[in-house]
Design a protein around this motif. Structure first.
Motif, PDB file in Angstrom:
ATOM      1  N   VAL A  31      -5.129   3.548   7.762  1.00  0.00           N
ATOM      2  CA  VAL A  31      -6.050   4.851   7.743  1.00  0.00           C
ATOM      3  C   VAL A  31      -4.863   5.886   6.933  1.00  0.00           C
ATOM      4  CG1 VAL A  31      -6.558   6.711   9.173  1.00  0.00           C
ATOM      5  CG2 VAL A  31      -6.806   4.306   9.904  1.00  0.00           C
ATOM      6  N   PHE A  32      -5.571   6.440   6.174  1.00  0.00           N
ATOM      7  CA  PHE A  32      -5.029   7.910   5.384  1.00  0.00           C
ATOM      8  C   PHE A  32      -5.816   8.812   5.606  1.00  0.00           C
ATOM      9  CE2 PHE A  32      -4.977  10.357   1.429  1.00  0.00           C
ATOM     10  CZ  PHE A  32      -3.662  10.490   1.290  1.00  0.00           C
ATOM     11  N   ASN A  33      -5.102   9.777   5.979  1.00  0.00           N
ATOM     12  CA  ASN A  33      -5.409  11.480   6.283  1.00  0.00           C
ATOM     13  C   ASN A  33      -4.924  12.324   5.359  1.00  0.00           C
ATOM     14  OD1 ASN A  33      -7.528  10.622   8.529  1.00  0.00           O
ATOM     15  ND2 ASN A  33      -5.951  10.179   9.493  1.00  0.00           N
ATOM     16  N   SER A  34      -5.580  13.232   4.683  1.00  0.00           N
ATOM     17  CA  SER A  34      -5.100  14.258   4.013  1.00  0.00           C
ATOM     18  C   SER A  34      -5.600  15.561   4.153  1.00  0.00           C
ATOM     19  CB  SER A  34      -5.076  13.917   2.279  1.00  0.00           C
ATOM     20  OG  SER A  34      -4.858  15.031   1.633  1.00  0.00           O
ATOM     21  N   ARG A  35      -4.593  16.372   4.566  1.00  0.00           N
ATOM     22  CA  ARG A  35      -4.981  18.019   4.652  1.00  0.00           C
ATOM     23  C   ARG A  35      -4.270  18.713   3.647  1.00  0.00           C
ATOM     24  NH1 ARG A  35      -8.296  18.548   8.511  1.00  0.00           N
ATOM     25  NH2 ARG A  35      -8.470  17.277  10.508  1.00  0.00           N
ATOM     26  N   THR A  36      -5.112  19.595   2.944  1.00  0.00           N
ATOM     27  CA  THR A  36      -4.522  20.558   1.681  1.00  0.00           C
ATOM     28  C   THR A  36      -5.239  21.773   2.096  1.00  0.00           C
ATOM     29  OG1 THR A  36      -6.230  19.703   0.413  1.00  0.00           O
ATOM     30  CG2 THR A  36      -4.168  18.332   0.234  1.00  0.00           C
ATOM     31  N   PRO A  37      -4.231  22.739   1.478  1.00  0.00           N
ATOM     32  CA  PRO A  37      -4.962  23.845   1.647  1.00  0.00           C
ATOM     33  C   PRO A  37      -5.933  24.221   0.401  1.00  0.00           C
ATOM     34  CG  PRO A  37      -2.474  24.184   1.296  1.00  0.00           C
ATOM     35  CD  PRO A  37      -2.863  22.730   1.132  1.00  0.00           C
ATOM     36  N   ARG A  38      -7.005  24.654   1.012  1.00  0.00           N
ATOM     37  CA  ARG A  38      -8.320  24.959  -0.061  1.00  0.00           C
ATOM     38  C   ARG A  38      -7.902  26.315  -0.862  1.00  0.00           C
ATOM     39  NH1 ARG A  38     -13.196  23.059  -0.012  1.00  0.00           N
ATOM     40  NH2 ARG A  38     -12.960  21.935   2.106  1.00  0.00           N
ATOM     41  N   LYS A  39      -8.350  26.189  -2.081  1.00  0.00           N
ATOM     42  CA  LYS A  39      -8.099  26.988  -3.111  1.00  0.00           C
ATOM     43  C   LYS A  39      -9.541  27.296  -3.845  1.00  0.00           C
ATOM     44  CE  LYS A  39      -3.023  25.913  -3.746  1.00  0.00           C
ATOM     45  NZ  LYS A  39      -1.886  25.485  -4.463  1.00  0.00           N
ATOM     46  N   ILE A  40      -9.488  28.879  -4.487  1.00  0.00           N
ATOM     47  CA  ILE A  40     -10.614  28.883  -5.339  1.00  0.00           C
ATOM     48  C   ILE A  40     -10.147  28.672  -6.652  1.00  0.00           C
ATOM     49  CG2 ILE A  40     -11.911  30.818  -6.305  1.00  0.00           C
ATOM     50  CD1 ILE A  40     -11.741  32.430  -3.706  1.00  0.00           C
ATOM     51  N   LEU A  41     -10.893  27.721  -7.455  1.00  0.00           N
ATOM     52  CA  LEU A  41     -10.543  27.469  -8.732  1.00  0.00           C
ATOM     53  C   LEU A  41      -9.145  26.613  -8.808  1.00  0.00           C
ATOM     54  CD1 LEU A  41     -11.724  30.341 -10.771  1.00  0.00           C
ATOM     55  CD2 LEU A  41     -13.223  28.399 -10.333  1.00  0.00           C
ATOM     56  N   GLY A  42      -8.927  25.970  -7.545  1.00  0.00           N
ATOM     57  CA  GLY A  42      -7.393  25.315  -7.521  1.00  0.00           C
ATOM     58  C   GLY A  42      -6.241  26.289  -7.826  1.00  0.00           C
ATOM     59  N   GLN A  60       0.869  -1.393   0.004  1.00  0.00           N
ATOM     60  CA  GLN A  60      -0.016  -0.010   0.018  1.00  0.00           C
ATOM     61  C   GLN A  60       0.888   1.260   0.012  1.00  0.00           C
ATOM     62  OE1 GLN A  60      -2.382  -0.424   3.298  1.00  0.00           O
ATOM     63  NE2 GLN A  60      -0.996  -0.299   4.846  1.00  0.00           N
ATOM     64  N   ASP A  61       0.270   2.425  -0.268  1.00  0.00           N
ATOM     65  CA  ASP A  61       0.855   3.694  -0.449  1.00  0.00           C
ATOM     66  C   ASP A  61       1.436   4.011   0.970  1.00  0.00           C
ATOM     67  OD1 ASP A  61       0.826   6.698   0.036  1.00  0.00           O
ATOM     68  OD2 ASP A  61       0.354   6.532  -2.158  1.00  0.00           O
ATOM     69  N   PRO A  62       2.696   4.543   0.945  1.00  0.00           N
ATOM     70  CA  PRO A  62       3.392   4.809   2.150  1.00  0.00           C
ATOM     71  C   PRO A  62       2.721   5.625   3.144  1.00  0.00           C
ATOM     72  CG  PRO A  62       4.837   5.409   0.407  1.00  0.00           C
ATOM     73  CD  PRO A  62       3.601   4.703  -0.080  1.00  0.00           C
ATOM     74  N   HIS A  63       1.865   6.578   2.546  1.00  0.00           N
ATOM     75  CA  HIS A  63       0.936   7.459   3.394  1.00  0.00           C
ATOM     76  C   HIS A  63      -0.013   6.968   4.457  1.00  0.00           C
ATOM     77  CE1 HIS A  63       2.700  10.106   0.172  1.00  0.00           C
ATOM     78  NE2 HIS A  63       2.771  10.867   1.096  1.00  0.00           N
ATOM     79  N   PHE A  64      -0.290   5.789   4.184  1.00  0.00           N
ATOM     80  CA  PHE A  64      -1.224   4.907   4.936  1.00  0.00           C
ATOM     81  C   PHE A  64      -0.462   4.777   6.287  1.00  0.00           C
ATOM     82  CE2 PHE A  64      -3.968   4.278   1.366  1.00  0.00           C
ATOM     83  CZ  PHE A  64      -4.974   4.076   1.766  1.00  0.00           C
ATOM     84  N   ARG A  65      -1.117   4.638   7.340  1.00  0.00           N
ATOM     85  CA  ARG A  65      -0.585   4.312   8.846  1.00  0.00           C
ATOM     86  C   ARG A  65      -1.458   2.952   9.090  1.00  0.00           C
ATOM     87  NH1 ARG A  65      -2.886   8.935  10.362  1.00  0.00           N
ATOM     88  NH2 ARG A  65      -3.910   7.700  12.354  1.00  0.00           N
ATOM     89  N   SER A  66      -0.593   1.998   9.533  1.00  0.00           N
ATOM     90  CA  SER A  66      -1.192   0.573   9.598  1.00  0.00           C
ATOM     91  C   SER A  66      -1.019   0.252  11.023  1.00  0.00           C
ATOM     92  CB  SER A  66      -0.931  -0.175   8.432  1.00  0.00           C
ATOM     93  OG  SER A  66      -1.245   0.150   7.284  1.00  0.00           O
ATOM     94  N   GLN A  67      -2.073  -0.450  11.470  1.00  0.00           N
ATOM     95  CA  GLN A  67      -1.873  -1.403  12.928  1.00  0.00           C
ATOM     96  C   GLN A  67      -2.413  -2.604  12.677  1.00  0.00           C
ATOM     97  OE1 GLN A  67      -4.280   1.106  15.364  1.00  0.00           O
ATOM     98  NE2 GLN A  67      -2.688   1.743  16.267  1.00  0.00           N
ATOM     99  N   GLN A  68      -1.898  -3.701  13.253  1.00  0.00           N
ATOM    100  CA  GLN A  68      -2.329  -5.099  12.962  1.00  0.00           C
ATOM    101  C   GLN A  68      -3.103  -5.422  14.414  1.00  0.00           C
ATOM    102  OE1 GLN A  68       0.427  -7.972  11.867  1.00  0.00           O
ATOM    103  NE2 GLN A  68       1.572  -6.406  10.437  1.00  0.00           N
ATOM    104  N   ASN A  69      -4.229  -6.202  14.216  1.00  0.00           N
ATOM    105  CA  ASN A  69      -5.048  -6.782  15.117  1.00  0.00           C
ATOM    106  C   ASN A  69      -5.459  -5.677  16.094  1.00  0.00           C
ATOM    107  OD1 ASN A  69      -4.496  -9.460  14.224  1.00  0.00           O
ATOM    108  ND2 ASN A  69      -2.551  -9.561  15.300  1.00  0.00           N
ATOM    109  N   VAL A  70      -6.121  -4.773  15.741  1.00  0.00           N
ATOM    110  CA  VAL A  70      -6.634  -3.500  16.507  1.00  0.00           C
ATOM    111  C   VAL A  70      -8.163  -3.845  16.555  1.00  0.00           C
ATOM    112  CG1 VAL A  70      -6.925  -2.149  14.490  1.00  0.00           C
ATOM    113  CG2 VAL A  70      -6.380  -1.323  16.723  1.00  0.00           C
ATOM    114  N   GLN A  71      -8.889  -3.384  17.495  1.00  0.00           N
ATOM    115  CA  GLN A  71     -10.159  -3.429  17.997  1.00  0.00           C
ATOM    116  C   GLN A  71     -10.819  -2.085  17.209  1.00  0.00           C
ATOM    117  OE1 GLN A  71     -11.593  -4.743  21.612  1.00  0.00           O
ATOM    118  NE2 GLN A  71     -13.393  -3.816  21.407  1.00  0.00           N
ATOM    119  N   VAL A  72     -11.838  -2.184  16.415  1.00  0.00           N
ATOM    120  CA  VAL A  72     -12.566  -1.182  15.665  1.00  0.00           C
ATOM    121  C   VAL A  72     -14.021  -1.478  16.080  1.00  0.00           C
ATOM    122  CG1 VAL A  72     -12.969  -0.001  13.612  1.00  0.00           C
ATOM    123  CG2 VAL A  72     -10.720  -0.805  14.141  1.00  0.00           C
TER     124      VAL A  72
END
Length: 168
Positions: A40-51, A18-30
């Protein structure tokens, strides 16, 4: 086929591929169940008008991948689908800066029935948020048949199938 060996090999291939941006844990309760692999992958980016023009705010997007191991019949599929909807409601917290959230549940099974696969294709949970909340969320459900080495998905799972099939 030795199910445990096949399952561990699939889990390890998924983790290593998987993509290296994912954080992974094994045998975790959900939400009351053990996920053999939670990524889990989380992305935060600056919001832009019309990009182009920054607005000073940020947007965020998330993907959660739950990997579990069931014995799969129609009743079990129904149970996992209800569980996926519960987890989605708990994890997805849309606000005015939310872009999207994906919940990808991957079920590894020793064998699957054709009726289960038909039912799987019909499962759908896509939400668009309004009234002060923004973005959308979707549940992608994949069944990996370790006996036949095939991946089956619900309607939104095609992109997940493209990720998984080379690993199977």
């Amino acid at each position: 086929m030795d199910f445990s060996t096949e399952f561990v090999a699939l889990r390890d291939k998924l983790l290593n591929g998987q993509d290296p941006h994912f954080r992974s844990q094994q045998n975790v309760q959900v939400s009351g169940r053990i996920a053999a692999l939670l990524s889990v992958f989380n992305s935060r980016t600056p919001r832009k008008i019309l990009g182009l023009m920054p607005t000073g705010g940020t947007s965020h997007a998330h993907e959660y991948r739950l990997f579990a191991v069931p014995s799969l019949d129609e009743q079990t599929l129904d149970d996992w689908w209800k569980y996926a909807q519960q987890v989605s409601a708990e994890l997805v917290k849309p606000d005015e800066n939310h872009d999207f959230s994906l919940l990808s549940v991957i079920l590894a099974a020793g064998e699957t029935d054709k009726s289960v696969l038909k039912k799987l294709k019909k499962l759908s949970d896509e939400r668009k948020y309004q009234s002060g909340k923004h973005g959308w969320s979707s549940i992608r459900l994949a069944v990996v048949d370790l006996d036949t080495h095939k991946v089956h998905t619900n309607r939104m799972g095609d992109s997940l199938k493209n990720i998984l099939q080379p690993l199977v």
